[in-house]
Design a protein around this motif. Structure first.
Motif, PDB file in Angstrom:
ATOM      1  N   PRO A  45       0.818  -1.230  -0.069  1.00 21.92           N
ATOM      2  CA  PRO A  45      -0.316   0.011   0.057  1.00 21.92           C
ATOM      3  C   PRO A  45       0.864   1.184   0.148  1.00 21.92           C
ATOM      4  CG  PRO A  45       0.145  -0.986   2.132  1.00 21.92           C
ATOM      5  CD  PRO A  45       0.714  -1.914   1.169  1.00 21.92           C
ATOM      6  N   CYS A  46       0.368   2.131  -0.868  1.00 20.87           N
ATOM      7  CA  CYS A  46       1.340   3.498  -0.962  1.00 20.87           C
ATOM      8  C   CYS A  46       0.572   4.544  -0.644  1.00 20.87           C
ATOM      9  CB  CYS A  46       2.005   3.311  -2.544  1.00 20.87           C
ATOM     10  SG  CYS A  46       2.980   2.095  -2.748  1.00 20.87           S
ATOM     11  N   ALA A  47       1.242   5.714  -0.180  1.00 22.10           N
ATOM     12  CA  ALA A  47       0.636   6.924   0.262  1.00 22.10           C
ATOM     13  C   ALA A  47      -0.152   7.915  -0.766  1.00 22.10           C
ATOM     14  CB  ALA A  47       1.630   7.840   1.050  1.00 22.10           C
ATOM     15  N   SER A  48       0.597   7.505  -2.120  1.00 26.52           N
ATOM     16  CA  SER A  48      -0.215   8.133  -2.974  1.00 26.52           C
ATOM     17  C   SER A  48       0.180   7.375  -4.441  1.00 26.52           C
ATOM     18  CB  SER A  48       0.356   9.664  -3.340  1.00 26.52           C
ATOM     19  OG  SER A  48       1.693   9.715  -3.869  1.00 26.52           O
ATOM     20  N   GLU A  49      -0.302   7.833  -5.238  1.00 26.42           N
ATOM     21  CA  GLU A  49      -0.077   7.081  -6.763  1.00 26.42           C
ATOM     22  C   GLU A  49       1.196   7.207  -7.319  1.00 26.42           C
ATOM     23  OE1 GLU A  49      -4.268   7.555  -5.845  1.00 26.42           O
ATOM     24  OE2 GLU A  49      -2.866   9.201  -6.138  1.00 26.42           O
ATOM     25  N   ALA A  50       1.488   8.553  -7.277  1.00 23.22           N
ATOM     26  CA  ALA A  50       3.105   8.786  -7.396  1.00 23.22           C
ATOM     27  C   ALA A  50       4.175   8.236  -6.683  1.00 23.22           C
ATOM     28  CB  ALA A  50       3.291  10.423  -7.200  1.00 23.22           C
ATOM     29  N   VAL A  51       3.810   7.957  -5.388  1.00 21.60           N
ATOM     30  CA  VAL A  51       4.516   6.786  -4.660  1.00 21.60           C
ATOM     31  C   VAL A  51       4.725   5.659  -5.252  1.00 21.60           C
ATOM     32  CG1 VAL A  51       5.113   5.831  -2.409  1.00 21.60           C
ATOM     33  CG2 VAL A  51       4.808   8.237  -2.543  1.00 21.60           C
ATOM     34  N   ALA A  52       3.263   4.981  -5.637  1.00 24.45           N
ATOM     35  CA  ALA A  52       3.102   3.756  -5.933  1.00 24.45           C
ATOM     36  C   ALA A  52       3.967   3.454  -7.578  1.00 24.45           C
ATOM     37  CB  ALA A  52       1.734   3.452  -6.485  1.00 24.45           C
ATOM     38  N   GLY A 247      -8.011  12.522   8.058  1.00 24.95           N
ATOM     39  CA  GLY A 247      -7.863  10.952   8.337  1.00 24.95           C
ATOM     40  C   GLY A 247      -6.528  10.315   8.120  1.00 24.95           C
ATOM     41  N   ASP A 248      -6.271   9.042   8.313  1.00 29.09           N
ATOM     42  CA  ASP A 248      -4.723   8.666   8.415  1.00 29.09           C
ATOM     43  C   ASP A 248      -4.547   8.311   7.131  1.00 29.09           C
ATOM     44  OD1 ASP A 248      -6.934   6.525   9.122  1.00 29.09           O
ATOM     45  OD2 ASP A 248      -5.512   5.122   8.865  1.00 29.09           O
ATOM     46  N   ALA A 249      -5.137   7.937   6.211  1.00 27.56           N
ATOM     47  CA  ALA A 249      -4.693   7.673   4.877  1.00 27.56           C
ATOM     48  C   ALA A 249      -4.560   9.072   4.132  1.00 27.56           C
ATOM     49  CB  ALA A 249      -5.747   7.093   4.077  1.00 27.56           C
ATOM     50  N   GLU A 250      -5.403   9.905   4.334  1.00 27.00           N
ATOM     51  CA  GLU A 250      -5.429  11.378   3.975  1.00 27.00           C
ATOM     52  C   GLU A 250      -4.118  12.124   4.576  1.00 27.00           C
ATOM     53  OE1 GLU A 250      -5.908  15.788   4.998  1.00 27.00           O
ATOM     54  OE2 GLU A 250      -6.238  14.060   6.686  1.00 27.00           O
ATOM     55  N   PHE A 251      -3.653  11.931   5.836  1.00 25.53           N
ATOM     56  CA  PHE A 251      -2.599  12.562   6.197  1.00 25.53           C
ATOM     57  C   PHE A 251      -1.244  12.194   5.654  1.00 25.53           C
ATOM     58  CE2 PHE A 251       1.090  12.693   9.307  1.00 25.53           C
ATOM     59  CZ  PHE A 251       0.976  13.652  10.099  1.00 25.53           C
ATOM     60  N   VAL A 252      -1.047  11.097   4.912  1.00 28.71           N
ATOM     61  CA  VAL A 252       0.191  10.833   4.456  1.00 28.71           C
ATOM     62  C   VAL A 252       0.335  11.142   2.780  1.00 28.71           C
ATOM     63  CG1 VAL A 252       0.667   8.945   6.236  1.00 28.71           C
ATOM     64  CG2 VAL A 252      -0.371   8.423   4.240  1.00 28.71           C
ATOM     65  N   TYR A 289      -2.035   0.337   7.096  1.00 27.96           N
ATOM     66  CA  TYR A 289      -0.662  -0.274   7.464  1.00 27.96           C
ATOM     67  C   TYR A 289       0.165   0.799   7.973  1.00 27.96           C
ATOM     68  CZ  TYR A 289      -2.588  -4.779   5.358  1.00 27.96           C
ATOM     69  OH  TYR A 289      -3.371  -5.622   4.959  1.00 27.96           O
ATOM     70  N   GLN A 290      -0.049   1.820   8.761  1.00 26.08           N
ATOM     71  CA  GLN A 290       0.595   2.878   9.097  1.00 26.08           C
ATOM     72  C   GLN A 290       0.985   2.755  10.497  1.00 26.08           C
ATOM     73  OE1 GLN A 290      -1.415   5.547   5.609  1.00 26.08           O
ATOM     74  NE2 GLN A 290      -1.570   6.285   7.399  1.00 26.08           N
ATOM     75  N   GLU A 291       0.890   1.959  11.295  1.00 31.50           N
ATOM     76  CA  GLU A 291       1.204   1.589  12.584  1.00 31.50           C
ATOM     77  C   GLU A 291       2.463   2.057  13.015  1.00 31.50           C
ATOM     78  OE1 GLU A 291       0.555  -1.099  10.665  1.00 31.50           O
ATOM     79  OE2 GLU A 291      -1.126  -2.152  11.339  1.00 31.50           O
ATOM     80  N   HIS A 292       3.464   2.301  11.807  1.00 36.68           N
ATOM     81  CA  HIS A 292       4.828   2.765  11.992  1.00 36.68           C
ATOM     82  C   HIS A 292       4.618   4.281  11.984  1.00 36.68           C
ATOM     83  CE1 HIS A 292       4.032   2.955   7.869  1.00 36.68           C
ATOM     84  NE2 HIS A 292       5.063   3.584   7.738  1.00 36.68           N
ATOM     85  N   VAL A 293       3.698   4.988  11.662  1.00 38.17           N
ATOM     86  CA  VAL A 293       3.819   6.362  11.551  1.00 38.17           C
ATOM     87  C   VAL A 293       3.313   7.024  13.210  1.00 38.17           C
ATOM     88  CG1 VAL A 293       2.653   8.429  10.414  1.00 38.17           C
ATOM     89  CG2 VAL A 293       2.888   6.237   9.185  1.00 38.17           C
ATOM     90  N   ASP A 294       4.440   8.043  13.435  1.00 41.15           N
ATOM     91  CA  ASP A 294       3.893   8.678  14.582  1.00 41.15           C
ATOM     92  C   ASP A 294       3.396  10.253  14.403  1.00 41.15           C
ATOM     93  OD1 ASP A 294       4.211  10.487  16.999  1.00 41.15           O
ATOM     94  OD2 ASP A 294       5.910   9.421  17.770  1.00 41.15           O
ATOM     95  N   TYR A 295       2.241  10.051  14.027  1.00 39.06           N
ATOM     96  CA  TYR A 295       1.535  11.238  13.530  1.00 39.06           C
ATOM     97  C   TYR A 295       1.832  12.499  14.547  1.00 39.06           C
ATOM     98  CZ  TYR A 295      -1.251   7.559  11.022  1.00 39.06           C
ATOM     99  OH  TYR A 295      -1.526   6.745  10.411  1.00 39.06           O
TER     100      TYR A 295
END
Length: 357
Positions: A45-52, A247-252, A289-295
């Motif tokens: 899973p990627c944060a954005s399409e550019a990242v993918a 939201g969490d997906a939106e944040f990244v 899958y962003q458990e590693h992110v410290d928002y």
């Protein structure tokens, strides 16, 4: 007709595909579910399409065999990667995108332009296209294989894949958290009939705000995922008191908005509430899958005044919001929450506005 999703993924594995780099789309949710379930292919899973696209390029250059899956609105996000990396370096791998439709009067106005212009956009990138065959698996695989030899993007029609549920071990359990509607109801009661502007990010956040925040001044941003904070920054720089519900997906997706906002922390009255349900709720409920992110640490590093702990309690949320509402500046709160039941999309007459109340 629809392809057998399990056979589709297993056939990709047999053809040597190693990774699926994706930003979830409801059209492809069953493919993504099966990729998550199947240990023989890695779901990235990627944060954005550019990242993918960039991750897939790295995989391909290192000898792996990736496939990218996105939704049509995200094809715009990958434009820079396509035109300034994939094209000039002649890097080829399959890209599949949904093609979201639009009917006049629909509130999903973010799909209106590309509903007719997607092919032109793909062509402008210098790519050909194909419509993925959803009746014959061998033809579909042949189409996908062709994208390893020429620059071509495949288009997924709605209902092209048979239903696949996530295996139980991949299903989120958020039962210990309050539903987001509880917190939105508190915001509605606290800010009813005030001049505070609320901006709801793409997906279920905005839909739930429409249902549970009837008495506040709301802007429901149905597209432009990752841009809610930056939109709020602009409004706040223009003199408005703004609360962004993210939201969490939106944040990244576009974290440059965080660092940009931090430059103006002394010039604004802007609060960013991150409602974290650990999932892409509106595209199938898969984990982010962003458990590693410290928002909190990221927001602090970008210049926000942060609430230095994660909030999951209604009373604590209400007390903190009461304090924050008395303060100017750039503020951040991380709230853990659970899913709400499906709520209706806001109608087009409240979505399709281009001025804040």
């Amino acid at each position: 007709m629809a392809l057998d999703t399990k056979k589709f993924i297993n056939a990709l594995i047999d053809k040597g595909y190693t990774h699926i780099c994706a930003v979830p789309c409801s059209f492809a949710k069953y493919v993504i579910n099966e990729a998550i379930n199947n240990a023989k292919i890695e779901y990235l899973p990627c944060a954005s399409e550019a990242v993918a696209c960039s991750v897939a390029a790295g995989l391909k250059m290192a000898g792996a065999k990736p496939l990218v899956i996105v939704q049509s609105s995200g094809v715009t996000n990958m434009g820079s990667c396509i035109t300034s990396l994939l094209k000039p370096y002649d890097i080829k791998f399959p890209i599949l995108t949904s093609w979201r439709t639009y009917k006049q009067g629909d509130s999903e106005i973010q799909h209106k332009h590309l509903a007719t212009e997607l092919i032109k956009l793909i062509s402008a990138y210098g790519y050909d296209n194909f419509i993925l065959d959803n009746e014959n698996l061998d033809i579909a695989l042949s189409q996908i294989q062709s994208a390893n030899d020429k620059q071509i993007i495949g288009i997924i029609k709605k209902d092209s894949f048979e239903k696949v549920l996530l295996d139980e071990k991949h299903v989120l359990d958020l039962s210990k958290y309050e539903k987001r509607s509880k917190f939105l109801t508190i915001l509605n009661d606290m800010f009813k009939n005030s001049n505070t502007l609320f901006i709801g990010t793409t997906g279920n956040t905005a839909r739930e705000m429409y249902t549970f925040m009837k008495d506040t001044k709301n802007f429901y941003m149905v597209g432009n995922m990752g841009g809610a904070l930056s939109l709020g920054l602009g409004a706040s720089k223009a003199g408005r008191e703004v609360i962004v519900c993210g939201g969490d997906a939106e944040f990244v997706m576009h974290m440059g908005g965080l660092s940009t906002a931090g430059r103006y922390k002394n010039d604004v009255n802007l609060t960013y509430i991150l409602f974290d349900n650990e999932a892409n709720k509106s595209t199938g409920g898969q984990k982010t899958y962003q458990e590693h992110v410290d928002y909190i640490a990221i927001a602090r590093a970008c210049g926000f005044e942060v609430i230095d702990k994660t909030i999951s309690n209604e009373i604590e949320f209400k007390n903190i919001m009461s304090e924050l509402s008395q303060q100017n500046g750039l503020k951040f709160m991380h709230v853990k929450c659970a899913f709400d039941d499906e709520t209706p999309r806001p109608p087009v007459e409240v979505v399709g506005v281009n001025k804040f109340e």
